[in-house]
Each structure stands twice: as C-alpha cells, then as structure tokens.
Design a protein around this motif. Sequence first.
Motif, PDB file in Angstrom:
ATOM      1  N   VAL A  98     -73.217  66.299 -53.044  1.00 25.45           N
ATOM      2  CA  VAL A  98     -71.908  66.932 -52.162  1.00 25.45           C
ATOM      3  C   VAL A  98     -70.820  66.468 -52.942  1.00 25.45           C
ATOM      4  O   VAL A  98     -69.681  67.318 -53.470  1.00 25.45           O
ATOM      5  N   GLU A  99     -70.318  65.484 -53.229  1.00 20.65           N
ATOM      6  CA  GLU A  99     -69.101  64.912 -53.430  1.00 20.65           C
ATOM      7  C   GLU A  99     -69.102  65.501 -54.884  1.00 20.65           C
ATOM      8  O   GLU A  99     -67.586  65.556 -56.107  1.00 20.65           O
ATOM      9  N   ASP A 100     -70.304  65.103 -55.801  1.00 19.16           N
ATOM     10  CA  ASP A 100     -70.144  64.416 -56.543  1.00 19.16           C
ATOM     11  C   ASP A 100     -69.883  66.332 -57.419  1.00 19.16           C
ATOM     12  O   ASP A 100     -69.331  67.115 -58.903  1.00 19.16           O
ATOM     13  N   VAL A 101     -70.413  67.206 -56.653  1.00 16.60           N
ATOM     14  CA  VAL A 101     -70.990  69.067 -57.089  1.00 16.60           C
ATOM     15  C   VAL A 101     -69.125  69.371 -56.250  1.00 16.60           C
ATOM     16  O   VAL A 101     -68.604  70.390 -57.954  1.00 16.60           O
ATOM     17  N   ALA A 102     -69.000  68.903 -55.556  1.00 16.74           N
ATOM     18  CA  ALA A 102     -66.929  69.577 -54.808  1.00 16.74           C
ATOM     19  C   ALA A 102     -65.835  68.742 -56.127  1.00 16.74           C
ATOM     20  O   ALA A 102     -65.150  69.489 -56.464  1.00 16.74           O
ATOM     21  N   SER A 103     -66.427  68.247 -57.383  1.00 13.48           N
ATOM     22  CA  SER A 103     -65.829  67.003 -58.109  1.00 13.48           C
ATOM     23  C   SER A 103     -65.571  68.008 -59.520  1.00 13.48           C
ATOM     24  O   SER A 103     -64.508  68.001 -59.829  1.00 13.48           O
ATOM     25  N   LEU A 104     -66.548  68.720 -59.339  1.00 10.82           N
ATOM     26  CA  LEU A 104     -66.625  69.904 -60.788  1.00 10.82           C
ATOM     27  C   LEU A 104     -65.288  70.244 -60.915  1.00 10.82           C
ATOM     28  O   LEU A 104     -65.022  71.137 -61.940  1.00 10.82           O
ATOM     29  N   HIS A 105     -64.986  71.387 -59.789  1.00 11.43           N
ATOM     30  CA  HIS A 105     -63.784  71.890 -59.985  1.00 11.43           C
ATOM     31  C   HIS A 105     -62.261  71.428 -60.187  1.00 11.43           C
ATOM     32  O   HIS A 105     -61.842  72.647 -61.536  1.00 11.43           O
ATOM     33  N   GLU A 106     -62.543  69.773 -60.884  1.00 17.06           N
ATOM     34  CA  GLU A 106     -61.525  69.517 -61.308  1.00 17.06           C
ATOM     35  C   GLU A 106     -61.443  69.823 -62.705  1.00 17.06           C
ATOM     36  O   GLU A 106     -60.340  69.453 -63.274  1.00 17.06           O
ATOM     37  N   LEU A 107     -62.545  69.710 -63.056  1.00 19.49           N
ATOM     38  CA  LEU A 107     -63.049  69.191 -64.744  1.00 19.49           C
ATOM     39  C   LEU A 107     -62.695  70.846 -65.438  1.00 19.49           C
ATOM     40  O   LEU A 107     -61.862  70.487 -66.287  1.00 19.49           O
ATOM     41  N   ALA A 108     -62.714  71.964 -64.955  1.00 16.51           N
ATOM     42  CA  ALA A 108     -61.869  72.971 -64.809  1.00 16.51           C
ATOM     43  C   ALA A 108     -60.458  73.377 -65.578  1.00 16.51           C
ATOM     44  O   ALA A 108     -59.825  74.026 -66.537  1.00 16.51           O
ATOM     45  N   SER A 109     -59.815  72.091 -65.100  1.00 17.06           N
ATOM     46  CA  SER A 109     -58.611  72.347 -65.239  1.00 17.06           C
ATOM     47  C   SER A 109     -57.832  70.329 -65.881  1.00 17.06           C
ATOM     48  O   SER A 109     -56.953  70.205 -66.247  1.00 17.06           O
ATOM     49  N   GLU A 110     -59.160  70.529 -66.671  1.00 22.09           N
ATOM     50  CA  GLU A 110     -59.048  68.610 -67.457  1.00 22.09           C
ATOM     51  C   GLU A 110     -58.868  69.681 -69.043  1.00 22.09           C
ATOM     52  O   GLU A 110     -60.088  69.989 -69.304  1.00 22.09           O
ATOM     53  N   ALA A 111     -58.628  68.396 -69.392  1.00 15.56           N
ATOM     54  CA  ALA A 111     -59.117  69.097 -71.021  1.00 15.56           C
ATOM     55  C   ALA A 111     -61.152  68.382 -71.623  1.00 15.56           C
ATOM     56  O   ALA A 111     -61.431  69.779 -72.547  1.00 15.56           O
ATOM     57  N   THR A 112     -61.657  68.013 -70.808  1.00 10.41           N
ATOM     58  CA  THR A 112     -62.807  67.549 -70.950  1.00 10.41           C
ATOM     59  C   THR A 112     -63.342  69.637 -70.601  1.00 10.41           C
ATOM     60  O   THR A 112     -63.079  69.767 -69.433  1.00 10.41           O
ATOM     61  N   SER A 113     -64.186  69.653 -71.493  1.00 12.41           N
ATOM     62  CA  SER A 113     -64.864  71.199 -70.600  1.00 12.41           C
ATOM     63  C   SER A 113     -66.337  70.857 -69.848  1.00 12.41           C
ATOM     64  O   SER A 113     -66.751  69.646 -69.853  1.00 12.41           O
ATOM     65  N   ASP A 151     -70.538  78.537 -55.400  1.00 12.44           N
ATOM     66  CA  ASP A 151     -69.337  78.936 -55.419  1.00 12.44           C
ATOM     67  C   ASP A 151     -68.443  77.705 -56.668  1.00 12.44           C
ATOM     68  O   ASP A 151     -67.981  78.362 -57.166  1.00 12.44           O
ATOM     69  N   THR A 152     -69.440  76.762 -56.922  1.00 13.23           N
ATOM     70  CA  THR A 152     -68.594  76.182 -58.256  1.00 13.23           C
ATOM     71  C   THR A 152     -69.219  76.685 -59.634  1.00 13.23           C
ATOM     72  O   THR A 152     -68.156  76.716 -59.943  1.00 13.23           O
ATOM     73  N   ALA A 153     -70.389  77.233 -59.275  1.00 22.16           N
ATOM     74  CA  ALA A 153     -71.003  77.710 -60.781  1.00 22.16           C
ATOM     75  C   ALA A 153     -70.166  79.265 -61.328  1.00 22.16           C
ATOM     76  O   ALA A 153     -69.194  79.108 -61.759  1.00 22.16           O
ATOM     77  N   ALA A 154     -69.567  79.786 -59.875  1.00 19.99           N
ATOM     78  CA  ALA A 154     -68.542  80.907 -60.071  1.00 19.99           C
ATOM     79  C   ALA A 154     -67.162  80.261 -60.166  1.00 19.99           C
ATOM     80  O   ALA A 154     -66.843  81.456 -61.485  1.00 19.99           O
ATOM     81  N   PHE A 155     -66.744  79.564 -59.516  1.00 20.78           N
ATOM     82  CA  PHE A 155     -64.908  79.163 -60.320  1.00 20.78           C
ATOM     83  C   PHE A 155     -65.194  78.535 -61.490  1.00 20.78           C
ATOM     84  O   PHE A 155     -64.124  78.787 -62.249  1.00 20.78           O
ATOM     85  N   ILE A 156     -66.738  78.496 -62.211  1.00 18.72           N
ATOM     86  CA  ILE A 156     -66.318  77.487 -62.796  1.00 18.72           C
ATOM     87  C   ILE A 156     -66.682  78.823 -64.492  1.00 18.72           C
ATOM     88  O   ILE A 156     -65.977  78.306 -65.518  1.00 18.72           O
ATOM     89  N   THR A 157     -67.179  79.334 -63.634  1.00 19.03           N
ATOM     90  CA  THR A 157     -67.961  81.065 -64.911  1.00 19.03           C
ATOM     91  C   THR A 157     -66.266  82.102 -65.244  1.00 19.03           C
ATOM     92  O   THR A 157     -65.596  81.755 -66.138  1.00 19.03           O
ATOM     93  N   LEU A 169     -70.440  81.280 -69.449  1.00 17.00           N
ATOM     94  CA  LEU A 169     -70.596  81.238 -68.096  1.00 17.00           C
ATOM     95  C   LEU A 169     -71.325  80.231 -67.322  1.00 17.00           C
ATOM     96  O   LEU A 169     -72.345  79.484 -68.138  1.00 17.00           O
ATOM     97  N   CYS A 170     -71.642  80.076 -66.070  1.00 11.66           N
ATOM     98  CA  CYS A 170     -71.959  78.539 -66.055  1.00 11.66           C
ATOM     99  C   CYS A 170     -73.439  78.903 -64.868  1.00 11.66           C
ATOM    100  O   CYS A 170     -73.003  80.532 -63.771  1.00 11.66           O
ATOM    101  N   ARG A 171     -74.219  78.805 -65.384  1.00 14.85           N
ATOM    102  CA  ARG A 171     -75.278  78.955 -63.489  1.00 14.85           C
ATOM    103  C   ARG A 171     -75.701  77.512 -63.235  1.00 14.85           C
ATOM    104  O   ARG A 171     -76.019  76.024 -64.144  1.00 14.85           O
ATOM    105  N   VAL A 172     -76.770  77.120 -61.850  1.00 12.87           N
ATOM    106  CA  VAL A 172     -77.460  76.545 -61.301  1.00 12.87           C
ATOM    107  C   VAL A 172     -79.183  76.491 -61.242  1.00 12.87           C
ATOM    108  O   VAL A 172     -79.039  77.675 -61.620  1.00 12.87           O
TER     109      VAL A 172
END
Length: 277
Positions: A98-113, A151-157, A169-172
Amino acid sequence: MADILEVVFRRFASGSDLIFPSHIEGNTLVLGDVNISRSVLFLAAVTAATDLGLKVLFFTQTPFQSLPVSLRASIPGLKLESLKNVKFVYVKTLEELVEDVASLHELASEATSPPSLIIVDGLDHYLHGSRVGPLQDDLSPVAHVAALLHDTAAFITQFLQNRADGQGLCRVMVSFHSESEGSRDNEALAPELLLSVLDRYLQVRCTIDEVKGEGGAGQNEWQVYLSAMCPSRVQQWHMMLRAGGALEFNTVIEEEQQILEQPDDCKQENQRCGDGQ
C-alpha cells in the motif's frame, strides 16, 4: 490490462491467420493456478516492455532467481537486459505494498516517467498475510488496496494524457488465488465476497481453468476467458504448455453482447465497471 493480454495471446498464437477479437480494455483480475497465473503475468510484463515499449512496475513477494522456463522457451534468446523497462519490486507485506503504490503519485510530478502497467503478483498472499484478521470477517483491506490501485492508475493516466501526445494510459493487472475455491463448507462464500469487492475496481476478469484429463489429471492445457461487465463481452482462448515449456495460445470463440438494460442500469454498475475507465 486486457488489451495487453490480447497482445500476449496473439504473439504466442500457433497461427498467423487468426481473426483477432475486438479489444476488451480495463484493469484486469487474473484468476487461476498460482504458477500458471504468474507465467501469464510475466509474459504480459515482457510483452508490454519489449513489444510496446511501456514502463512496467511488477510487485511480487517472491524474487525471481532466473527467467521462468515458460518465458525462456516462449521467447528464445531473451536476456535480462531486455527487461530494462520492467522494474521488479519485492514487498513482503500488505502495508508495504500500500505504501509503495501510494507513493506512485509522486512520480507524476517528477522527471521520472510513471509506469503504464502496474502488476501485482498474488494479491491474496498479501491480504492473508495482513494483520487485520480473517478476510471473510473484514473486507476493508481488500477494498482499500483495490481502490488505491484503481485510483493510482487513473491519476497516472490523467498525467500521461496531459502530455503533448495525449496518448498515455496506465492500467493495473492483479492475480488472485483462493485456496478455498470449490469448497463446500461455509467458508466457500468468502472467495465470492472477495471477488465481488475486487470486481468493483478491476473491470475485466481473466479466468484460467485447467483442462482435466481422465481421472482428473491435468494435461497442461487451460481454457482462458476474458470477460468484461459493461458492456458484456467474452473472449475465449485455449492455452497449452508445450513439451519444451513454451506457452501457446489459440482463439476458441468470441461472444460479444451488449447489455440489454437501459443506460441508467449500466450506470448503476459503475463500481464494477470502474466508472467507465
């Protein structure tokens, strides 16, 4: 991500003259034998990374010591460096997942895709190993992790589609296995309750049923069903494990039916259809 699974099935089909079915798309729940489900997930990850150039995040409790036999046999000459777009994350507990998946939101605001495909291998192992008690008594951990993935996939999408090309597009894709499936005791209800919760956020099911021979012995053959709720669609494939360990797929039948209810009825299924995602 059923569209990725279709690419997998087509790539490893025995013939090139198949009439490919229309796409079934959405976050996907893979049900079936633990080992064969893991092989399908691995094939999906490799196909997404090498054929489609997508970034893949693969969560699993068990580290891969080497490439699975089915993968090495299906893709001769494949080397580990070919998997540079696949990141394997070994997490032991539900809390860590859960912690790792929740942190994926941060990638969308960083240079890393951020990843375009998020895979969770054996969600049931994480759930049964959590500290919240028997799953049949408390389904909130199931709903929480499934909703978080959705929700994480929708945010990244949304982030990917805001880029210049707008094609992101991001899928799970999640595998799940229940030891009590098919039991006749009172606990037989538990898997259905769990699956009903997962269906709210994972709109497509990939069900892998082993073909039994005489006396109930397995024949290294499986029937694979891709199904979606809204609109109602089903694809059926035949999967075989060859003597050398390679997986082979053949299309069997395609049935596509539009739900007869009015649109409002379909909207009532939004929780299972992922709100149109």
